[in-house]
Design an enzyme around this catalytic site. Structure first.
Site, PDB file in Angstrom:
ATOM      1  N   ASP A 104       7.626  11.285 -15.279  1.00  0.00           N
ATOM      2  CA  ASP A 104       7.913  11.658 -13.897  1.00  0.00           C
ATOM      3  C   ASP A 104       9.430  11.612 -13.686  1.00  0.00           C
ATOM      4  O   ASP A 104      10.033  10.543 -13.763  1.00  0.00           O
ATOM      5  CB  ASP A 104       7.200  10.692 -12.949  1.00  0.00           C
ATOM      6  CG  ASP A 104       7.270  11.108 -11.483  1.00  0.00           C
ATOM      7  OD1 ASP A 104       8.202  11.839 -11.121  1.00  0.00           O
ATOM      8  OD2 ASP A 104       6.385  10.685 -10.711  1.00  0.00           O
TER       9      ASP A 104
ATOM     10  N   TRP B  75       5.908  10.539  -1.559  1.00  0.00           N
ATOM     11  CA  TRP B  75       6.142   9.972  -0.232  1.00  0.00           C
ATOM     12  C   TRP B  75       4.832   9.474   0.372  1.00  0.00           C
ATOM     13  O   TRP B  75       4.827   8.502   1.137  1.00  0.00           O
ATOM     14  CB  TRP B  75       6.799  11.000   0.689  1.00  0.00           C
ATOM     15  CG  TRP B  75       6.724  10.638   2.137  1.00  0.00           C
ATOM     16  CD1 TRP B  75       5.925  11.214   3.083  1.00  0.00           C
ATOM     17  CD2 TRP B  75       7.442   9.599   2.816  1.00  0.00           C
ATOM     18  NE1 TRP B  75       6.095  10.606   4.307  1.00  0.00           N
ATOM     19  CE2 TRP B  75       7.032   9.610   4.174  1.00  0.00           C
ATOM     20  CE3 TRP B  75       8.392   8.664   2.409  1.00  0.00           C
ATOM     21  CZ2 TRP B  75       7.536   8.728   5.121  1.00  0.00           C
ATOM     22  CZ3 TRP B  75       8.890   7.777   3.359  1.00  0.00           C
ATOM     23  CH2 TRP B  75       8.470   7.810   4.690  1.00  0.00           C
TER      24      TRP B  75
END
Length: 315
Positions: free
Chosen positions: A266, A111
């Site tokens: 990821d 984020w």
């Protein structure tokens, strides 16, 4: 292989009032006369850790860290009122102005990469360079991947089942909308249970090699409370972004030197996020961190991030 710089303590910290309700915790480390760099943490709702200071040479950098609205040491803790992306962007500018910094490097992951990009696109003249890790573009496809039965649940079905089992109605409530309703509901015991389960699910997915100590450090009750509630709050509101906003506005930051570091494996933020961003920023450098997942502390990713901060000093 590059490793963290030695542990350091802030030479200054303070609470900055950014409106009539929110106060942000801000700290300064390293060399006050060094090149200014802002660290933007993930989540939303994650807060900063002591290791976040250690990606930067403390002799060369004036290192600034802050906890975003409602999380970490910012006040009021857990507050979701007036907690939207554009407010966070404004907060970052207020920190820059408060510290009388003309231009700074910006470093953000997950984020934090999202917020770094939106900030840079809003205030391109304030940003000297970008180092971004674990790219999250804030699109529907990105939030669905992890928290609404998307691809991540197929890779870690056992972890996902443990999350689903913590929900009163099981898979019927395994959506961000349903989770958010419980997280902000009147039943605080249920909200905490869901917040803890949400956080454990996400953090377990962050590393390529299972790391229980890493999970434990990030999923205590207080940390889980802000991480889950903030993330769900942003996700059900499309991260307070317009459709495909970040990629659509890349032209505004095309001249800012940018390094993108992304783990090959990821699972929280798949590597196509980084690939797409790089394609929209053809002058950027994309580094795929092999044998790495999402976390910044994994050895290969840490190595590449520190190499990038060392390279920033010559810009």
């Amino acid at each position: 292989m590059n490793d963290f710089y030695p542990e350091i303590s802030p030479f200054n910290d303070f609470l900055l009032a950014v409106d009539g309700q929110h106060q942000l915790y801000v700290e300064q480390c390293g060399n006050p006369k060094g090149q200014p760099v802002l660290f933007i943490h993930g989540g939303p709702g994650g807060g900063c850790s002591t290791n976040d200071r250690r990606f930067f040479d403390p002799k060369q950098y004036h290192i600034i860290l802050f906890d975003q609205r409602g999380c970490g040491r910012s006040l009021p803790h857990g507050c979701l009122d007036h907690n939207e992306t554009h407010f966070l962007v404004d907060d970052i500018e207020k920190i820059r102005q408060q510290l009388n910094i003309k231009q700074w490097h910006v470093f953000g992951g997950s984020w934090g990469s999202t917020l770094s990009l939106v900030y840079a696109q809003t205030h391109p003249l304030s940003v000297r360079s970008l180092v971004l890790r674990g790219i999250f573009l804030g699109r529907d496809v990105d939030t669905h991947w992890t928290f609404s039965g998307g691809g991540a649940t197929r890779i870690f079905p056992d972890y996902w089942q443990e999350y689903v089992d913590a929900l009163p109605e099981g898979s019927a409530q395994a959506t961000t909308t349903a989770a958010y309703a419980m997280l902000v509901g009147e039943d605080k015991a249920l909200a905490q249970k869901v917040a803890t389960a949400w956080s454990i699910w996400e953090i377990r997915c962050c590393t390529l090699i299972p790391d229980q100590a890493f999970v434990d450090a990030a999923t205590g009750d207080e940390h889980a409370w802000t991480l889950a509630r903030h993330e769900a709050h942003y996700m059900v509101n499309d991260c307070f972004l317009t459709d495909n906003q970040i990629l659509a506005n890349c032209d505004t930051i095309k001249n800012i030197p940018t390094v993108i570091v992304h783990g090959r494996y990821d699972i929280v933020c798949p590597a196509d996020n980084a690939w797409l961003l790089h394609k929209h920023l053809p002058n950027s450098t994309l580094v795929i961190s092999e044998a790495s997942g999402h976390a910044s502390v994994e050895p290969n990713t840490k190595h590449h991030l520190i190499a990038a901060t060392q390279a920033m000093l010559s810009l």
